[in-house]
Design an enzyme around this catalytic site. Structure first.
Site: not given
Length: 211
Positions: A120, A138
């Protein structure tokens, strides 16, 4: 959600906010990288408060290493997991100096080798610092993708792959930020603000409350 609806979904989000930006404060790829590492399990607002003074003293890996772990720790002590994060910031700064001449690498593999950097975080850096059409999933993006039917998936990697397949190329560069901001301010976890949602007619969510 069908392809035409997905295209319209992003067209509306882009019309409202043509150039969405991260809410993390940064001045260069290095400070962006550090800010994103610190943002794990923390809010952007909290990270910004902690990093303003830190980045005034150290906005590059040489200066950060010179500060030392104890000083970094003191600057970010209001952030969750601050001890581990301070150690990661110092170690990743050392690696940048040792292996990358002090520059933030543009390759995913090299980014993910840095302490505190997962997929991420690498996606955020590639997207924001280098303009790559990556999508960092997220909690907000995971929720919006599943709730709306945009790209359902049982985990973040499945959602990311679904988004990369389904989001039209024209919208992919900014899709990450459009979805984060939509999830943060409109399609909220506990009480989605459906009356204020500009894409509610395209959404598959069965629990819509329109009054």
């Amino acid at each position: 959600m069908k392809r035409a609806a997905i295209d319209e979904f992003f067209r509306r989000l882009s019309e409202r906010d043509p150039e969405p930006k991260t809410e993390l404060e940064y001045s260069n790829p290095y400070t962006l990288l550090v800010a994103v590492v610190l943002s794990a399990q923390a809010t952007d607002v909290g990270v910004n408060k902690a990093t303003r003074a830190l980045f005034e003293k150290a906005d590059n890996p040489t200066a950060m290493v010179a500060l030392g772990e104890a000083v970094v720790r003191d600057h970010i002590k209001t952030i969750g997991l601050y001890k581990t994060k301070a150690a990661n910031v110092i170690r990743l700064s050392e690696i940048l100096l040792d292996r990358h001449a002090g520059a933030v690498p543009r390759q995913r593999e090299a980014l993910e080798e840095l302490p505190g950097v997962g997929r991420k975080t690498a996606n955020v850096v590639l997207n924001v610092a280098f303009g790559e059409p990556t999508i960092a999933v997220d909690t907000h993006i995971f929720r919006v993708s599943n709730r709306t039917g945009l790209a359902p998936g049982k985990d973040v990697e499945a959602v990311e792959q679904g988004l990369l397949k389904r989001v039209p190329r024209a919208w992919r560069l900014h899709a990450h930020h459009w979805l984060i901001l939509h999830g943060r301010y409109v399609c909220k976890a506990r009480k989605p603000d459906c009356p204020a949602c500009i894409v509610r007619d395209l959404c598959d969510f069965t629990g819509k409350v329109l009054e």
